[in-house]
Motif scaffolding. Structure first.
Motif, mmCIF file in Angstrom:
data_model
loop_
_atom_site.group_PDB
_atom_site.id
_atom_site.type_symbol
_atom_site.label_atom_id
_atom_site.label_comp_id
_atom_site.label_asym_id
_atom_site.label_seq_id
_atom_site.Cartn_x
_atom_site.Cartn_y
_atom_site.Cartn_z
ATOM 1 N N ARG A 1 54.586 35.881 53.978
ATOM 2 C CA ARG A 1 55.293 35.516 55.084
ATOM 3 C C ARG A 1 56.153 34.262 54.713
ATOM 4 N NH1 ARG A 1 50.622 34.831 60.051
ATOM 5 N NH2 ARG A 1 52.153 33.518 60.438
ATOM 6 N N GLU A 2 57.288 34.152 55.519
ATOM 7 C CA GLU A 2 58.408 33.116 55.130
ATOM 8 C C GLU A 2 57.737 31.841 55.327
ATOM 9 O OE1 GLU A 2 62.825 31.967 56.628
ATOM 10 O OE2 GLU A 2 62.051 33.832 57.225
ATOM 11 N N GLY A 3 57.999 30.999 54.318
ATOM 12 C CA GLY A 3 57.584 29.575 54.668
ATOM 13 C C GLY A 3 55.949 29.511 54.234
ATOM 14 N N ALA A 4 55.050 30.479 53.920
ATOM 15 C CA ALA A 4 53.803 30.475 53.498
ATOM 16 C C ALA A 4 53.653 29.745 52.269
ATOM 17 C CB ALA A 4 53.114 31.744 53.556
ATOM 18 N N PRO A 5 52.671 29.029 52.102
ATOM 19 C CA PRO A 5 52.411 28.358 50.735
ATOM 20 C C PRO A 5 52.196 29.178 49.696
ATOM 21 C CG PRO A 5 50.667 28.120 52.185
ATOM 22 C CD PRO A 5 51.486 28.788 52.953
ATOM 23 N N ARG A 6 52.367 28.944 48.431
ATOM 24 C CA ARG A 6 52.234 29.803 47.088
ATOM 25 C C ARG A 6 50.683 29.337 46.528
ATOM 26 N NH1 ARG A 6 56.730 29.669 44.183
ATOM 27 N NH2 ARG A 6 57.281 31.692 44.734
ATOM 28 N N VAL A 7 49.957 30.301 46.328
ATOM 29 C CA VAL A 7 48.501 29.815 45.758
ATOM 30 C C VAL A 7 48.125 30.629 44.459
ATOM 31 C CG1 VAL A 7 46.060 30.065 46.514
ATOM 32 C CG2 VAL A 7 47.879 29.687 48.115
ATOM 33 N N LEU A 8 47.806 29.871 43.600
ATOM 34 C CA LEU A 8 47.315 30.451 42.248
ATOM 35 C C LEU A 8 45.691 30.444 42.370
ATOM 36 C CD1 LEU A 8 47.472 31.217 39.217
ATOM 37 C CD2 LEU A 8 47.216 28.954 38.698
ATOM 38 N N VAL A 9 45.254 31.424 42.206
ATOM 39 C CA VAL A 9 43.783 31.833 42.338
ATOM 40 C C VAL A 9 43.343 32.236 40.903
ATOM 41 C CG1 VAL A 9 42.053 33.181 43.153
ATOM 42 C CG2 VAL A 9 43.558 32.686 44.641
ATOM 43 N N CYS A 10 42.383 31.383 40.279
ATOM 44 C CA CYS A 10 41.852 31.581 39.168
ATOM 45 C C CYS A 10 40.294 31.803 38.891
ATOM 46 C CB CYS A 10 42.159 30.421 38.270
ATOM 47 S SG CYS A 10 44.057 30.334 37.711
ATOM 48 N N THR A 11 39.750 32.617 38.161
ATOM 49 C CA THR A 11 38.376 32.585 37.869
ATOM 50 C C THR A 11 38.128 32.810 36.537
ATOM 51 O OG1 THR A 11 38.366 35.026 37.586
ATOM 52 C CG2 THR A 11 38.033 34.214 39.982
ATOM 53 N N PRO A 12 36.922 32.348 35.889
ATOM 54 C CA PRO A 12 36.463 32.325 34.430
ATOM 55 C C PRO A 12 36.485 33.841 33.767
ATOM 56 C CG PRO A 12 34.868 31.118 35.709
ATOM 57 C CD PRO A 12 35.668 31.807 36.566
ATOM 58 N N ASN A 13 36.329 34.977 34.587
ATOM 59 C CA ASN A 13 36.408 36.283 33.900
ATOM 60 C C ASN A 13 37.358 37.312 34.886
ATOM 61 O OD1 ASN A 13 34.293 37.591 35.967
ATOM 62 N ND2 ASN A 13 33.213 35.949 35.591
ATOM 63 N N ASN A 14 37.750 38.404 34.331
ATOM 64 C CA ASN A 14 38.258 39.356 34.979
ATOM 65 C C ASN A 14 37.611 40.079 36.072
ATOM 66 O OD1 ASN A 14 40.748 39.780 33.310
ATOM 67 N ND2 ASN A 14 39.363 39.553 31.601
ATOM 68 N N ALA A 15 36.231 40.250 35.827
ATOM 69 C CA ALA A 15 35.520 40.942 36.978
ATOM 70 C C ALA A 15 35.489 40.102 38.188
ATOM 71 C CB ALA A 15 34.196 41.257 36.397
ATOM 72 N N ALA A 16 35.193 39.005 38.151
ATOM 73 C CA ALA A 16 35.211 38.122 39.459
ATOM 74 C C ALA A 16 36.541 38.139 40.067
ATOM 75 C CB ALA A 16 34.941 36.668 38.942
ATOM 76 N N LEU A 17 37.657 37.975 39.276
ATOM 77 C CA LEU A 17 39.103 37.801 39.786
ATOM 78 C C LEU A 17 39.555 39.145 40.280
ATOM 79 C CD1 LEU A 17 41.524 36.096 39.655
ATOM 80 C CD2 LEU A 17 42.512 37.440 37.651
ATOM 81 N N ASP A 18 39.199 40.405 40.031
ATOM 82 C CA ASP A 18 39.542 41.440 40.262
ATOM 83 C C ASP A 18 38.726 41.990 41.664
ATOM 84 O OD1 ASP A 18 41.118 42.238 38.170
ATOM 85 O OD2 ASP A 18 39.756 43.495 37.324
ATOM 86 N N GLU A 19 37.313 41.314 41.714
ATOM 87 C CA GLU A 19 36.751 41.413 43.057
ATOM 88 C C GLU A 19 37.465 40.543 44.268
ATOM 89 O OE1 GLU A 19 33.686 42.253 45.835
ATOM 90 O OE2 GLU A 19 34.150 43.054 43.878
ATOM 91 N N VAL A 20 38.008 39.473 44.063
ATOM 92 C CA VAL A 20 38.649 38.717 44.886
ATOM 93 C C VAL A 20 40.038 39.183 45.419
ATOM 94 C CG1 VAL A 20 39.543 36.197 45.322
ATOM 95 C CG2 VAL A 20 37.323 36.572 44.169
ATOM 96 N N CYS A 21 40.743 39.726 44.308
ATOM 97 C CA CYS A 21 41.966 40.264 44.575
ATOM 98 C C CYS A 21 41.903 41.507 45.301
ATOM 99 C CB CYS A 21 42.594 40.764 43.046
ATOM 100 S SG CYS A 21 44.210 41.443 43.189
ATOM 101 N N VAL A 22 40.987 42.444 45.305
ATOM 102 C CA VAL A 22 40.897 43.557 45.666
ATOM 103 C C VAL A 22 40.552 43.379 47.174
ATOM 104 C CG1 VAL A 22 39.576 45.691 46.229
ATOM 105 C CG2 VAL A 22 40.442 45.093 43.809
ATOM 106 N N ARG A 23 39.575 42.438 47.588
ATOM 107 C CA ARG A 23 39.131 41.962 48.867
ATOM 108 C C ARG A 23 40.260 41.459 49.413
ATOM 109 N NH1 ARG A 23 33.160 39.467 49.223
ATOM 110 N NH2 ARG A 23 32.095 40.834 48.130
#
Length: 261
Positions: A1-23
């Motif tokens: 969305r226009e004007g929305a903040p940019r967010v970096l989401v990090c996790t220690p491992n790929n499995a946890a990151l993929d879970e958050v991303c897909v959700r």
């Protein structure tokens, strides 16, 4: 969305990151007024370490699709994405840093499972307004194999360091996963009895076999003996046989148990 903040989401491992991303991709988010929306997202990382579910949101696939449409490539995908998903270690990669992005917010999930130097990687790599560390130091710590490193507190997370400096974390007390009978002990042991169950949780997790001895929400069985050890691992065939017999008894009485009905 226009004007929305940019967010970096990090996790220690790929499995946890993929879970958050897909959700996030599947369910979207809600804005400050409670209206749902689906932000533009991108999952960055080593190709073979990204799960099949998260692949549709990977940088290489989105960049390839964009290039085929004649609309640029990697940097354009990153710059247009509202949420960038990366492991802590990959956050310092040239793939992200070459885009010269800055973020409004950095969110580190499973922050209590990351050693402090690793957690610092995204924080020193980008400009940002606020950082949120999300984790639970009462659960599993970071995996550190060196006994000497552990003795020197290398396993300590940034989350725990901030706690030790007097920064009290905001505790989320409502739980949505465990049957109340399972929740009771860890709540008393680790969380000072503060965990509460989501409304309707007990009824939602009730199963017909819970009324029978040995098939409740949780059970302990003391299987003595049978442990065997070789060069690399332990095994216990007595426990394995018991588990198989227990499951056979459950399915004999409730054939649909594995389907949760």
């Amino acid at each position: 969305r226009e004007g929305a903040p940019r967010v970096l989401v990090c996790t220690p491992n790929n499995a946890a990151l993929d879970e958050v991303c897909v959700r996030v991709a599947k369910t979207g988010l809600k804005d400050e007024l409670g209206y749902p929306f689906h932000p533009k997202i991108v999952r960055v990382g080593v190709k073979h370490q990204i799960s099949e579910e998260a692949r549709p949101y990977s940088l290489d696939l989105l960049a390839k699709r964009r290039a085929e449409e004649g609309r640029g490539g990697d940097r354009e995908v990153l710059r247009e994405s509202q949420i960038v998903f990366s492991t802590l270690t990959f956050a310092d990669s040239t793939t992200i840093r070459s885009s010269r992005l800055s973020f409004d917010y950095i969110i580190v999930d499973e922050a209590a499972q990351a050693v402090e130097p690793t957690c610092l990687i995204p924080l020193v790599s980008f400009g940002f307004r606020k950082c949120f560390l999300v984790g639970d130091p009462a659960q599993l710590p970071a995996t550190v194999l060196s006994k000497k490193a552990t003795e020197l507190e290398y396993r300590q997370s940034l989350f725990e360091r901030l706690q030790s400096c007097g920064h009290a974390p905001l505790m989320l007390t409502r739980q949505y996963r465990m049957h109340p009978e399972i929740r009771e002990w860890p709540s008393k042991k680790f969380y000072h009895g503060k965990l509460v169950d989501a409304e309707g949780l007990e009824e939602a997790l009730k199963r017909p076999w819970h009324q029978h001895d040995g098939f409740g929400p949780y059970n302990f069985y003391d299987i003595k003996g049978g442990a065997e050890h070789n060069e690399n691992s332990w095994r216990n065939p007595f426990q394995a046989d018991f588990a198989a017999e227990w499951l056979s008894c459950l399915l004999a009485k409730y054939p649909n148990a594995l389907r949760g009905s």
